[in-house]
Design an enzyme around this catalytic site. Sequence first.
Site, PDB file in Angstrom:
ATOM      1  N   ASP A 138      -1.876   4.349   9.133  1.00  0.00           N
ATOM      2  CA  ASP A 138      -2.204   3.022   9.678  1.00  0.00           C
ATOM      3  C   ASP A 138      -1.830   2.851  11.157  1.00  0.00           C
ATOM      4  O   ASP A 138      -2.309   1.914  11.798  1.00  0.00           O
ATOM      5  CB  ASP A 138      -1.486   1.930   8.871  1.00  0.00           C
ATOM      6  CG  ASP A 138      -1.986   1.857   7.448  1.00  0.00           C
ATOM      7  OD1 ASP A 138      -3.106   2.321   7.198  1.00  0.00           O
ATOM      8  OD2 ASP A 138      -1.252   1.346   6.589  1.00  0.00           O
ATOM      9  N   HIS A 182      -4.156  -2.615   5.678  1.00  0.00           N
ATOM     10  CA  HIS A 182      -3.984  -3.955   5.089  1.00  0.00           C
ATOM     11  C   HIS A 182      -3.708  -5.001   6.148  1.00  0.00           C
ATOM     12  O   HIS A 182      -4.265  -6.083   6.140  1.00  0.00           O
ATOM     13  CB  HIS A 182      -2.816  -3.945   4.095  1.00  0.00           C
ATOM     14  CG  HIS A 182      -3.269  -3.728   2.691  1.00  0.00           C
ATOM     15  ND1 HIS A 182      -4.232  -4.512   2.115  1.00  0.00           N
ATOM     16  CD2 HIS A 182      -2.917  -2.811   1.764  1.00  0.00           C
ATOM     17  CE1 HIS A 182      -4.441  -4.092   0.887  1.00  0.00           C
ATOM     18  NE2 HIS A 182      -3.668  -3.060   0.650  1.00  0.00           N
TER      19      HIS A 182
HETATM   20  O1  F6P Z   1       0.380   2.871   4.373  1.00  0.00           O
HETATM   21  C1  F6P Z   1      -0.850   3.498   4.297  1.00  0.00           C
HETATM   22  C2  F6P Z   1      -1.741   2.889   3.296  1.00  0.00           C
HETATM   23  O2  F6P Z   1      -2.660   3.897   3.145  1.00  0.00           O
HETATM   24  C3  F6P Z   1      -2.442   1.570   3.560  1.00  0.00           C
HETATM   25  O3  F6P Z   1      -3.442   1.566   4.517  1.00  0.00           O
HETATM   26  C4  F6P Z   1      -2.926   1.248   2.185  1.00  0.00           C
HETATM   27  O4  F6P Z   1      -3.304  -0.070   2.033  1.00  0.00           O
HETATM   28  C5  F6P Z   1      -1.758   1.594   1.362  1.00  0.00           C
HETATM   29  O5  F6P Z   1      -1.126   2.668   2.044  1.00  0.00           O
HETATM   30  C6  F6P Z   1      -2.057   1.909  -0.061  1.00  0.00           C
HETATM   31  O6  F6P Z   1      -1.132   2.772  -0.601  1.00  0.00           O
HETATM   32  P1  F6P Z   1      -0.674   2.910  -2.107  1.00  0.00           P
HETATM   33  O7  F6P Z   1      -1.837   2.596  -2.980  1.00  0.00           O
HETATM   34  O8  F6P Z   1      -0.230   4.342  -2.188  1.00  0.00           O
HETATM   35  O9  F6P Z   1       0.454   1.983  -2.302  1.00  0.00           O
END
Ligand code: F6P
Length: 345
Positions: A138, A182
């Site tokens: 991110d 996010h």
């Molecule tokens: O922090 C990176 C990231 O890929 C975000 O962009 C994403 O929303 C989130 O992690 C989702 O990660 P997980 O489903 O592993 O909690």
Amino acid sequence: MSTEKPKRIGILTAGGDCPGLNAAIRGVGKTAIVKYGMEVIGFNAGYTGLIRKDYTELEESDLSGILTLGGTILGTSREKPYKFANEGDTEKPKLIKENYKDLGLDAVVCIGGNGTMKTANRLRQEGLNVIGIPKTIDNDVWGTDVTFGFDSALQIATEAIDRLHTTANSHQRVMIIEVMGHHAGWIALYAGMAGGGDIILLPELKYNIRSVCKKIEERYESNKPYSIVVVAEGIEHPKRVSAASHIAEAIQTYTGIETRETVLGYIQRGGSPTPMDRILATRYGAFAAQCIAEENYGTMVAMKNNALTAVPLDEISDKLKLVQKDEKLIGKARRMGVSFGDEYL
Ligand code: F6P
């Protein structure tokens, strides 16, 4: 010959994984062992390993052959030891402190994103020697210009957009592509620009669906019958559907132009790191080992104006590096006719 006891350090990777974690582990470990003669252990599954005393001794040979591997040889988790189940439940931080002492550690290197840095800072406040290394696709860690993982995700997202251009053109459709982010829209902004997106929607900029549709209709009327819309997953949308479906449905309804959606998802986090991420992660890792040797604890290694630096964890904890409205790339994009969906607010 020095009679000083060699330092003993732990490494952990926490939070969502990303390409380059193994390059960072290798950078820390090899420099610590080869240059400084330190002993190195790796905690399994992020802070969970530190809580459960679940670790592996790492020899230099364990760190060979991992540079190009995606994921993390140590495993990761989203364990947050300070997020107490009950008020006053300090069991996990207590275990961490005991294990740190029992294992005779001089420092722990915490490789992760914002959440990981926040925990690292809490551990620092409790008296542990910690060094943070910023990673995340991110690119939203405060205090550094760039995190490793971002370049690899950008490459994957850009390639996906490139591929959508040809099929969008063949069918004269609107293609929506949703990328991760996010809170921060760095991947959407950079991949959108690198992939020639026509409309880019970021969590940081409020969009109006009328603006989005107007841009698509204008393109249609000026002999550009297909459009690419890049959206970050965190833009405002109803929870029951993805951001991409929400935008696709609205566009199809209001413009009548055939619209399709793609959600890129975890593909962005998998696979081998790009050469740039391998270098960045290696530099961060090697510098983290140097910080330990110099006992420059309580810091996160960072890149500022292309130079390595160590930023106090206290300065970055609890902050997010978001795309600003006056971000230069946004200005350049607008001047070229790229829409951010906020023109008719
Ligand atoms: O922090 C990176 C990231 O890929 C975000 O962009 C994403 O929303 C989130 O992690 C989702 O990660 P997980 O489903 O592993 O909690």
